[in-house]
Scaffold this active site. Structure first.
Site, PDB file in Angstrom:
ATOM      1  N   SER A  18       0.967  -1.352  -0.480  1.00 22.97           N
ATOM      2  CA  SER A  18       0.268   0.050  -0.011  1.00 22.97           C
ATOM      3  C   SER A  18       0.883   1.473  -0.200  1.00 22.97           C
ATOM      4  O   SER A  18       1.447   1.425  -1.010  1.00 22.97           O
ATOM      5  CB  SER A  18      -0.398   0.020   1.212  1.00 22.97           C
ATOM      6  N   ASP A  66      -2.246   6.028  -2.935  1.00 24.48           N
ATOM      7  CA  ASP A  66      -1.438   5.408  -3.050  1.00 24.48           C
ATOM      8  C   ASP A  66      -0.750   4.098  -3.838  1.00 24.48           C
ATOM      9  O   ASP A  66      -1.041   3.891  -4.999  1.00 24.48           O
ATOM     10  CB  ASP A  66      -1.712   4.610  -1.753  1.00 24.48           C
ATOM     11  N   ASP A 109      -0.737   1.341  -4.151  1.00 28.87           N
ATOM     12  CA  ASP A 109      -1.820  -0.548  -4.751  1.00 28.87           C
ATOM     13  C   ASP A 109      -2.939   0.603  -5.016  1.00 28.87           C
ATOM     14  O   ASP A 109      -4.406  -0.096  -5.847  1.00 28.87           O
ATOM     15  CB  ASP A 109      -1.734  -1.188  -3.930  1.00 28.87           C
ATOM     16  N   ASP A 156      -5.578   1.660  -3.835  1.00 33.51           N
ATOM     17  CA  ASP A 156      -7.593   1.134  -3.065  1.00 33.51           C
ATOM     18  C   ASP A 156      -7.653   3.164  -2.358  1.00 33.51           C
ATOM     19  O   ASP A 156      -8.510   2.375  -1.909  1.00 33.51           O
ATOM     20  CB  ASP A 156      -6.984   0.068  -1.811  1.00 33.51           C
TER      21      ASP A 156
END
Length: 485
Positions: A133, A274, A276, A278
């Site tokens: 993340s 960020d 990833d 999400d």
């Protein structure tokens, strides 16, 4: 002797310690005593717990546990972010899963919500995302999703961990059955079509100038293409996959460069993802940061006015700003707080029937469209909301609410025992009570252990900036003296 796992009559795997020479069945050496699975899967510094041999065994035991719960031989979907270690971990996981007899679909570089969406819409057994993340490049993580796209249940996570610790017994039913790996990067287009279909049919970004900070991460191939296809003039920052630089002084946790680019290009708005993708943070044309609290308020108000928000309910976390909560209550809404972590937000949404929830950090979940926090979808929906309102994002925010001063400080604790038992520190508990009593209903204190890093997080929020500053410094001093020393 090669042996494989089978469920017992109760549908659960048999448990006992094995001392067999097969590499998969020996307890993995040097595992920490603390639980392996945190609030968002298994995360840590690569080369310590997260190694290729560990990921290989994790894949094997995850495969054995997951297939014991279903009668189908559906595939496992794996996606990854751009970290240099992600290839190694993804391939090792795939090797473990195929050794358990399962088929693996490798997506390659993609956002975490892409894995969640494709898992839930392809009859896959489960999904796995290789990412840490917002963490720095030297970290990585392994997130699991159930077949419906939600985070893996704690029960299944515990069973997988039991396998890694050598506490599952096996039979010889599946000897010699091997799976295979298929490379399915083309499926990411299905996720992009889903994002497109979730938008109002009349929505266009024509005339909008938008800056995107892709954080050298998982959104580099998705977010720019989506906004450009909708007609926006797009300025991109950190827009190639770079494993050495992912999240470094950029993305959703470092907004300075995005703010500067918006000013330089006189853009209407900007979005920072960020590593990833999400989660997302927005910035308006004046440079003001639009965090998850503002996004929840604006999106929630939009849904409320259209009768699409049951009980006028939003789900937030203990980090949600008091200014946001009181403004939302002023609209006739209610806010239910959970512990930090989108897993907790999601669970509360299912329990209450809420359609919208999220975190101040930019994880936003809308059950009108899916079950996963999705930074790219949130950015697109916020842009659509601005388009439909007929005014700028800056004007929408200006007419929403004022936040209370909120100060967050982190204290690193290398002693994991102290980290796990911080709540038993009497001087700290006394200090928290003292701060709460002093501020009364004009502020609040939140001290907690991070679920993803060895940190104690200290947050103080108050109508009075001086009070917030005083008490956060005081509490940090107590943590440093009694826990970090």
């Amino acid at each position: 002797m090669v042996i494989s796992l089978s469920p017992n009559g109760s549908g659960r795997l048999n448990r006992q310690t094995t001392n067999l020479n097969n590499g998969f069945l020996n307890p993995f050496p040097h595992l920490p005593n603390s639980p392996l699975f945190g609030t968002d899967g298994i995360r840590g510094k690569v080369g310590e717990l997260l190694t290729a041999p560990f990921a290989l065994q994790l894949g094997f035991w995850a495969g054995q546990v997951l297939k014991s719960k279903t009668n189908t031989q559906s595939p496992i979907i794996i996606g990854q972010d751009s970290r240099n270690s992600s290839d190694m971990l993804a391939m090792s996981m795939a090797a473990g899963l195929t050794s358990a007899g399962l088929e693996v679909w490798q997506l390659g570089l993609c956002p975490t919500p892409c894995v969640a969406y494709l898992t839930s819409h392809s009859e896959a057994m489960a999904g796995i995302m290789i990412s840490a993340s917002h963490n720095p490049p030297e970290d990585n993580g392994i997130k699991f999703f159930n077949g419906d796209g939600t985070k893996l249940s704690s029960t299944l996570a515990q069973e997988i961990e039991e396998g890694l610790r050598g506490n599952l017994v096996v039979s010889t039913d599946d000897t010699g059955v091997w799976g295979k790996t298929l490379y399915q990067s083309g499926l990411v287009k299905d996720y992009c079509q889903f994002l497109q279909d979730s938008l109002p049919p009349s929505f266009s970004c024509q005339g909008m100038k938008i800056v995107l900070d892709l954080a050298w991460g998982a959104s580099v191939n998705v977010a720019p293409a989506m906004f450009k296809a909708l007609g926006a003039e797009v300025i991109c920052l950190h827009d190639t996959a770079n494993g050495d630089r992912i999240n470094v002084n950029c993305g959703s946790t470092h907004l300075g460069l995005l703010q500067a680019a918006i000013a330089e290009h006189e853009a209407d708005m900007g979005f920072a993802f960020d590593g990833d993708a999400d989660r997302v943070m927005a910035v308006d044309s004046t440079g003001k940061v639009i965090d998850g609290d503002y996004i929840l308020y604006l999106w929630g108000k939009y849904l409320l006015e259209r009768g699409k928000l049951p009980d006028n309910l939003l789900i937030g976390t203990v980090m949600a700003n008091l200014g946001f909560e009181r403004a939302w209550q002023g609209l006739g809404g209610q806010l239910v707080r959970t512990s930090v972590g989108d897993r907790h937000v999601q669970a509360q949404m299912w329990e209450t029937g809420a359609m919208l929830g999220g975190e101040q950090s930019g994880h936003i979940i809308c059950h009108h469209y899916g079950v996963s926090g999705d930074g790219v979808q949130t950015a697109l929906q916020l842009a659509a909301l601005v388009h439909e309102s007929g005014v700028s994002l800056a004007e929408l925010v200006q007419n929403s609410f004022d936040t209370y001063p909120q100060i967050l400080r982190n204290v690193r604790l290398e002693d994991r025992t102290k980290l796990r038992s911080w709540q038993q520190c009497e001087p700290l508990q006394n200090a928290i009570a003292e701060a709460g009593e002093d501020m009364g209903n004009t502020g609040r204190v939140l001290v907690r252990a991070s679920g993803t890093e060895p940190l104690i997080r200290v947050m103080v929020e108050s109508e009075c900036p001086d009070a917030a500053n005083h008490w956060v410094n005081y509490l940090v001093g107590v943590v440093e003296t009694h826990l970090a020393a």
